[in-house]
Scaffold this motif. Sequence first.
Motif, PDB file in Angstrom:
ATOM      1  N   THR A 244     -38.487 -35.827  40.181  1.00 37.02           N
ATOM      2  CA  THR A 244     -38.531 -36.178  38.767  1.00 37.02           C
ATOM      3  C   THR A 244     -37.137 -36.216  38.161  1.00 37.02           C
ATOM      4  N   LEU A 245     -36.265 -35.320  38.583  1.00 41.77           N
ATOM      5  CA  LEU A 245     -34.890 -35.307  38.084  1.00 41.77           C
ATOM      6  C   LEU A 245     -34.213 -36.649  38.329  1.00 41.77           C
ATOM      7  N   GLY A 246     -34.264 -37.115  39.569  1.00 37.07           N
ATOM      8  CA  GLY A 246     -33.643 -38.400  39.877  1.00 37.07           C
ATOM      9  C   GLY A 246     -34.320 -39.558  39.187  1.00 37.07           C
ATOM     10  N   GLY A 247     -35.653 -39.537  39.159  1.00 37.69           N
ATOM     11  CA  GLY A 247     -36.383 -40.642  38.562  1.00 37.69           C
ATOM     12  C   GLY A 247     -36.188 -40.744  37.060  1.00 37.69           C
ATOM     13  N   THR A 248     -36.228 -39.598  36.352  1.00 37.50           N
ATOM     14  CA  THR A 248     -36.166 -39.656  34.892  1.00 37.50           C
ATOM     15  C   THR A 248     -34.770 -39.973  34.392  1.00 37.50           C
ATOM     16  N   VAL A 249     -33.736 -39.377  34.993  1.00 35.06           N
ATOM     17  CA  VAL A 249     -32.376 -39.682  34.560  1.00 35.06           C
ATOM     18  C   VAL A 249     -32.021 -41.125  34.914  1.00 35.06           C
ATOM     19  N   GLY A 250     -32.412 -41.564  36.113  1.00 37.36           N
ATOM     20  CA  GLY A 250     -32.168 -42.951  36.480  1.00 37.36           C
ATOM     21  C   GLY A 250     -32.870 -43.919  35.557  1.00 37.36           C
ATOM     22  N   LEU A 313     -25.186 -43.510  46.790  1.00 35.15           N
ATOM     23  CA  LEU A 313     -24.014 -44.237  47.276  1.00 35.15           C
ATOM     24  C   LEU A 313     -23.561 -45.326  46.310  1.00 35.15           C
ATOM     25  N   LEU A 314     -24.515 -46.016  45.675  1.00 39.22           N
ATOM     26  CA  LEU A 314     -24.181 -47.234  44.945  1.00 39.22           C
ATOM     27  C   LEU A 314     -24.003 -47.062  43.441  1.00 39.22           C
ATOM     28  N   VAL A 315     -24.634 -46.057  42.837  1.00 43.09           N
ATOM     29  CA  VAL A 315     -24.529 -45.904  41.385  1.00 43.09           C
ATOM     30  C   VAL A 315     -23.076 -45.762  40.923  1.00 43.09           C
ATOM     31  N   PRO A 316     -22.263 -44.865  41.516  1.00 42.53           N
ATOM     32  CA  PRO A 316     -20.871 -44.763  41.038  1.00 42.53           C
ATOM     33  C   PRO A 316     -20.073 -46.040  41.249  1.00 42.53           C
ATOM     34  N   LEU A 401     -25.100 -37.365  40.264  1.00 42.59           N
ATOM     35  CA  LEU A 401     -25.561 -36.049  40.717  1.00 42.59           C
ATOM     36  C   LEU A 401     -27.081 -35.951  40.632  1.00 42.59           C
ATOM     37  N   CYS A 402     -27.657 -36.435  39.538  1.00 46.58           N
ATOM     38  CA  CYS A 402     -29.109 -36.356  39.374  1.00 46.58           C
ATOM     39  C   CYS A 402     -29.847 -37.266  40.354  1.00 46.58           C
ATOM     40  N   THR A 403     -29.273 -38.424  40.676  1.00 46.57           N
ATOM     41  CA  THR A 403     -29.964 -39.344  41.576  1.00 46.57           C
ATOM     42  C   THR A 403     -30.012 -38.829  43.011  1.00 46.57           C
ATOM     43  N   ALA A 404     -29.282 -37.758  43.299  1.00 45.69           N
ATOM     44  CA  ALA A 404     -29.399 -37.142  44.626  1.00 45.69           C
ATOM     45  C   ALA A 404     -30.689 -36.344  44.765  1.00 45.69           C
ATOM     46  N   GLY A 405     -31.386 -36.088  43.644  1.00 44.56           N
ATOM     47  CA  GLY A 405     -32.594 -35.264  43.674  1.00 44.56           C
ATOM     48  C   GLY A 405     -33.672 -35.764  44.618  1.00 44.56           C
TER      49      GLY A 405
END
Length: 440
Positions: A244-250, A313-316, A401-405
Amino acid sequence: MAAATVGSVVESFDWNVYAVLAPYFAADLFGHGKGGLGGLLGAYAGFAVGFVARPVGSYLIGRLSDTRGRRFALTLGMSVIAAASLGIAVVPDQRSIGAWAAVLAVAARVVQGLAFGGEAPSVAAYVTETAPPRHRFAFSSVSYGGIILGSLLSYGVLALLLHTLGKDGVTHGGWRWAFVVAALLGLAAVWVRRAAPESAEFHRARRERGQADRGRARGPAGPPPFARVLRDHRRAVLTVFLNTLGGTVGYYFALVYLPQYAAAYGVVDKEEATSFMTVVLAVVLATMLLTGAAADRIGLLPVARVGFALPVLLVPLLLTALRQGWLPFQAVAVLLGMLVATVLGTLNVFTGLLFPTEVRALGLGVVNATTIAAFGGTFPLLAEWLRDHHHLGLIPGYVTLCTAGPALGLVTALRVPSFAAAVGEPGVQSLDGQVPSESG
């Protein structure tokens, strides 16, 4: 499937139309000032406050879903959502009732938050229990795709209002029509859900629970229901948090706040970027459907291992390319949306498989809603605060950082024996063919 998906459409539309219209109704409901609850910051604060109620709603409606049934919980929640949307549509502005305008708008958001807290886990539980095993991730992508359809509809309604009323017309009261649409969609969803069949798996679990309760001698009361979830399903709880951390922040960055972020760097006009988000959401929906179909065809694990790693890998790289002008906003927005879609496409069934039927909505819902409240609902407010304090450059690192969740969550999910058995990971079934519990 219709009952699950139509509710997801309404949930997403109601929730996100507030976010995309906040710059237009901020002056009407929250005043013109920059301090306290004034202006756009106040409107985003109202957006964040609504999330605080989600964990409470997840507990209350999640318990009803696990005891009274999925259909009962889904119909109740949607009725409340429709009523709260109508309340926002008719609340007087600050020129009429002063600060009470902001109070009433936030109160309506809190009521919606209670209902939304039980909506998502009840949908996930319903789809997990009713989807055909060979097509369960396709069903997951369609049901969760309702959230994207709702977001797409929110941008479409804004574009229609801007086209017909103009920016000044939307700012001076035209925004209310979007919440009228939200209320009407909610009523339509209630009508669909009243005719939906109850989950057969829920009926079976309730019968078995009733037989077990009758055969068990009365003893001292055990811990509260959610305390038992934390005690018996620790790895499942951790997995839901990470996913949920990765999904909601993304989601809230790539599909809600990105136009504001790009406009702050001067790479695109905010209205132009907002209008383009309809294209992005259409691409996201298509990617989600392809992700679900691929998970059914070749297995969840290969799809998840690739799809959950790519955002890290790709977001930054994509955000650097946006700031430096190496890629246009349109290309970056589409690619970021596709990365979010790889996580969301399987999420309903992925998380639903982590818990047994008798605590599925409660366990999934409270963890999901708490994480969304802490990290998703606060994201626009956090981003706007960073922009006001000239720290917008911190956002790419936070999002990455969050998308690593989800990538970490896949590791913990495979430590839940029932989940590993359900997705085909070998070596976790017991000798009698039954899937062991996590605590076992």
